[in-house]
Design an enzyme around this catalytic site. Structure first.
Site, PDB file in Angstrom:
ATOM      1  N   GLY A 186       0.519  -1.384   0.218  1.00 44.89           N
ATOM      2  CA  GLY A 186       0.384  -0.215   0.294  1.00 44.89           C
ATOM      3  C   GLY A 186       0.774   1.298   0.135  1.00 44.89           C
ATOM      4  CB  CYS A 187       0.338   4.506  -1.081  1.00 47.12           C
ATOM      5  SG  CYS A 187      -1.672   5.150  -1.063  1.00 47.12           S
TER       6      CYS A 187
END
Lengths: 383, 383, 383, 383
Positions: A186-187
């Protein structure tokens, strides 16, 4: 106090064989991550086919997805010759999921990059896996959160289809070249892991890690929503899902813990600010050691030496998202406080590149045997 | 565990006398805080004179400062009758510092609100104090940081001119009505204090407080600078002066410590994001107690009951700056993490209102005996 | 050349009677115009009841609509006493359409302000008219385009329910006090008419009028749409519906022609730019006369003398939207080119205030006999 | 009516010789145009030397200019190998003007690209020309307005140093390959000329051309100024220098007239809107012919067939700046109104690329014999 860093080998071993080509289907090509991946992949010399897949836009011309592209030049003669990659000239109409599955079954597609929302790939995977029929060269990079917590220690791959390697090269590079299924981080977890990695590996963290991060609006995806409308976001910053409730907290706990070799408590305060892209993250934690800012900086700089996509800023400089905009780079800075007993680290990434599509291509480069930086910009575009 | 809150009296006692009027000189009226104060003061029934003072713009018409005001209506007849305050119609040309000092000497101005940059009022004060000649009714509210750390315990006022009360009403309301010199708190310290106040007062904080805050660009002042230009700020977030080096860290340590009654270590990560106004602050600290999110919420709600400018958000809601834009309100939210042993709090303010001009007028209301909310908006203007 | 201006009477005649109060239902209160109207109406001394009506949000507390309002203050004690209007304290839950119709039937509501999308009020009107039962004091202000082209010359009102007066006070003030149904002008047509009014009235326009206008994103309404999302709008300007296809072209042709007393051709180039509110409009046309910039300025200044909401800028100054943000004012500037044979005019308004909710309240003030500026800000809030 | 287009040869004739390399000094490298040019030039295979020149920053490392570049990677090992051009690895410290002149004198630099403010190159040119000593291979591209009105008909080059060719390839391509001094067009004039070119060439324009254009803030340059600060620009649009007073009006009159072969009157309404880059321009004029929208579209599409950097949008589509952001492309659209007797055209460019640095490189490509599109992106980066 002694600051030590573990040895790291870059580039990853096992890349002596000739790099393989990839014929890629991008699922969810209408979203921001999907478009970003398509743009990057079009510049990759090893991507010989790029199938853009979108349920909503199936049958429409590819230019509908790639906003800004010049295929519509009057007379149809201009524009498309530039850009280099052979794949560019052959961009077909946008495909539906059935066509993508059929392409996998026919062997026309050997790599699926899924940029679908959370939950979607988990549902689609059985059909695609069946279409692939267990072929060894079938590869999947899933950008959703579906498989990010399923990594069984990066080694025990009896059922490739069920076992996704967590694709954070700076932490777990060795496992990626041999993986055929990769869960793209995920970012927020990418920024958090890169901000904390050296300290975690060194065993410095002595208590809860509290992470504050601001994100651009593209982090919320491309679906139409009042919450992401211009008028509702312009001019304001908002905190949401603070504490331990954001879906990325579990992902961060698991993989920060893997890096540290011990459990890590994470508190998280994600914020949305009025910019299109970028994550600026700040993390703090009590230290198990006493460490001057200079020692901390030296440890971070040492750990990241040779990492192509991490820049440790000079002491006294702090990250900004514009410096890494449109690049796959992560800028990191570190200091200590309170007589060296508390750590403050920061990282900036482009959420759509190092936080999504760029890291996916970085993982593919490792999986395919290409130099890790192939087709990935390291310089930011600040304005 | 027992959650207790101390008793608070609102409105402040001693307001039974008739409220006094003020004839105000606003120094530094060309800056954002100065303009904001002028706008608010023009709507205040007790402000009978408002002198706008600016070194650079002395002699020019007041409309040069108050961008958007309608005095220039064709024919000179329109517009100005609205807005209420008598002072409005009489807005003279912008004055220089000499004229302001002369007005103090002549008794035409009895209140100086200094919106000058740090260091400026400290230099100018002797001249103005001399002009005031020790008159008891001479009042100063200084919005700079010059006197924020000089508060000698809010009580020992032998030399009014040298002794500034720290004007954070929610924490130190009792000292303000009798003060004639007030140091208006900084924008970040205001948000930090209001986010942490109940926990500090209750003795909950057991270790370093780490504060992350994003600020709109107006927080950097109105002087022309590349760093605050549109192109350099649009689309990006930047961390600066992280750790313990920002000038507000000392102010926060001092006054958070005063509220707690014990020393508080502060680490600070200020960030600038592309919005014009607003501060969104998140703070975390280890707890001396174990406390559920519900208990923490109840303690905060109880402590702030009756505070006109603080709203404790319902559990599960988190602050956003737009909800408090153009208002003097502070929105606060709280939770606990890690089995109730770690605190996460957040506050949002408008840096130009509650973080500067609005709080200055709030202090003046207390000093003059007006209801504390006079001429101060409590509702935000979200877009 | 002789520049003449027609005589104008301001304030409108017939306001000697005591102003009437209004009990208002705001239909479409969840949209930007609806919220803006509610905020303005809450400060109006003659609005004794304000019913917020929204199909989607019926039954929910009013604070859901009025983002930024402080009703949620902990303990329920704070905030709401400020703001002045009695209506504020009594804000009930959001009503549905049935409840609104019932309130009209019961005589609890005598004024409908419809902020619904185009087409909606036309459909709902028969039911509400039936509920009103032909009562003379029943009033409607419709902010949609449904009735903007139905004005039958401002005088022939045999069937009030079918005959809407076009509510542009600066052009057609005389007709409004006696009207009970008003079609509130569109945002672009308001700016266009105020930019061109003096020239049209003087018969100066000798050929097609070409209008370019940039609008903030709120002009597109509050429904969730990819086209109005932050990421799709931030950093870019877009032209749309250029030529004669925008729905406002017919409205402009009709009413510019009414003002001129002859047919006016209109070409229109509307553009959306990354700001929340504001319209900046530029119009040009060939002139029937030869006129210096000074003469044009004098004619405009003369025509608008005494207009409370129009400011003609000094020669050489040009409008900006921030100067009129959050105000009901329109700033206008004019010059001529090409030896005085071509006109260039410009106007700036806040599309949500003078372009929608503010003008609706201005019309209501005229209809109710209140001073036209009541509760309407004339000063802008530039940042 | 017959729509005809003149024949155009693309690529320019005379490119059979091997392309020449360039050793470039970029004067004014700290500005937006200078930085943009440096970024583009670093990717050009024919740029073998790139000297960054800035009076203010002389002696500092190149990374100070190229914000976002990764040279500072910890350990100095990372990052810089990517990006391709050999020049990249050798970026020296920023030079001053004396060093640049010395490099010209020594023959180390054969090409000056001046990105200095208006007036500066005119003053510096004699010194640089003297240093060049009349060498035939010495080339200058000046991005300022100093020489844009000095083009003597594109052919009469007795004194190369005094005679600058107007470098708008789409209009005047034939003159550029043999030129050694090129005046790079202004950003607004570039968009205006490309929007109107086919109509001008066909002799369609029958009266004054009125041009409205919105520009991003980078168009105002990079010097610190209150007028370009974030707070003063965010959220608002402003018209300035409207009529015939903007410095680009004379440039537009001259070169639009050259294209048309007859005098063209230009009225201009430039506007600044809150975005970093981009120009969206709309122009209208009475037509000498009667022409349907379809005929106009066909004429434009035909004229621009084969132009690598102009895209005529499909009928009914209109330009947006994001589609051309970071690209050297210009998107154009056209329609007619009022029974085909009035023209409405629009163009969008990136003011820093096609409006400045990209066009400068396009001109250099022509001057050096490289394919015109070398190192120039044709696809936009929309977010």
């Amino acid at each position: 106090m002694t600051v030590e860093t573990r040895a790291h080998v870059y580039p990853a071993s096992g890349t002596t064989a000739a790099p393989r080509h990839a014929r890629i289907a991008v699922l969810g090509a209408s979203g921001y991550s999907g478009q970003e991946f398509a743009r990057l992949a079009l510049g990759h010399p090893g991507v010989t086919r790029l199938q853009l897949v979108s349920r909503e836009l199936a049958g429409q011309p590819a230019e509908r997805l790639l906003v800004g592209f010049a295929e519509r030049v009057a007379g149809g003669t201009g524009g498309v010759a530039t850009g280099g990659a052979a794949a560019r000239a052959e961009l077909p109409a946008i495909a539906g999921l059935d066509a993508a599955r059929a392409a996998v079954a026919a062997g026309d597609v050997d790599t699926v990059v899924s940029c679908l929302p959370h939950g979607a790939w988990r549902e689609l995977a059985p059909g695609f896996e069946a279409a692939a029929g267990g072929r060894a060269e079938f590869r999947v990079v899933d950008l959703s959160g579906d498989h990010r917590a399923s990594d069984h220690g990066a080694g025990d791959h009896r059922d490739a289809a069920a076992d996704y390697v967590y694709g954070l090269p700076e932490a777990f590079r060795a496992a990626i070249p041999t993986a055929s299924r990769v869960a793209n981080p995920g970012c927020y977890p990418t920024a958090a892991a890169l901000a904390l990695l050296p300290a975690l590996e060194l065993g410095w963290i002595a208590g809860p890690v509290t992470i504050s991060a601001v994100s651009g609006v593209s982090g919320a995806g491309r679906a139409a929503a009042l919450r992401t409308s211009f008028v509702e976001r312009d001019g304001g910053a908002e905190l949401y899902k603070a504490g331990t409730v954001h879906q990325h907290v579990a992902e961060m706990c698991m993989h920060l813990g893997r890096i540290a070799g011990s459990a890590i408590d994470v508190g998280f305060a994600p914020q949305i600010v009025p910019m299109a892209r970028g994550i600026l993250l700040v993390a703090n934690a009590p230290l198990a050691i006493q460490c001057t800012p200079e020692q901390a900086h030296a440890a971070f700089a040492s750990r990241y030496t040779g990492e192509p996509f991490v820049r440790v800023l000079p002491a006294g400089s702090w990250p900004e998202t514009r410096a890494v905009a449109h690049s796959n780079r992560c800028d990191v800075a570190v200091t200590t406080m309170h007589e060296g007993r508390h750590l403050l680290v920061s990282a900036a990434i482009d959420n759509l590149v190092k936080g999504a599509a760029g890291q996916a291509l970085q993982n593919l480069n490792l999986m395919l045997g290409w130099p890790e930086m192939t087709a990935l910009p390291v310089d930011g575009v600040p304005w």
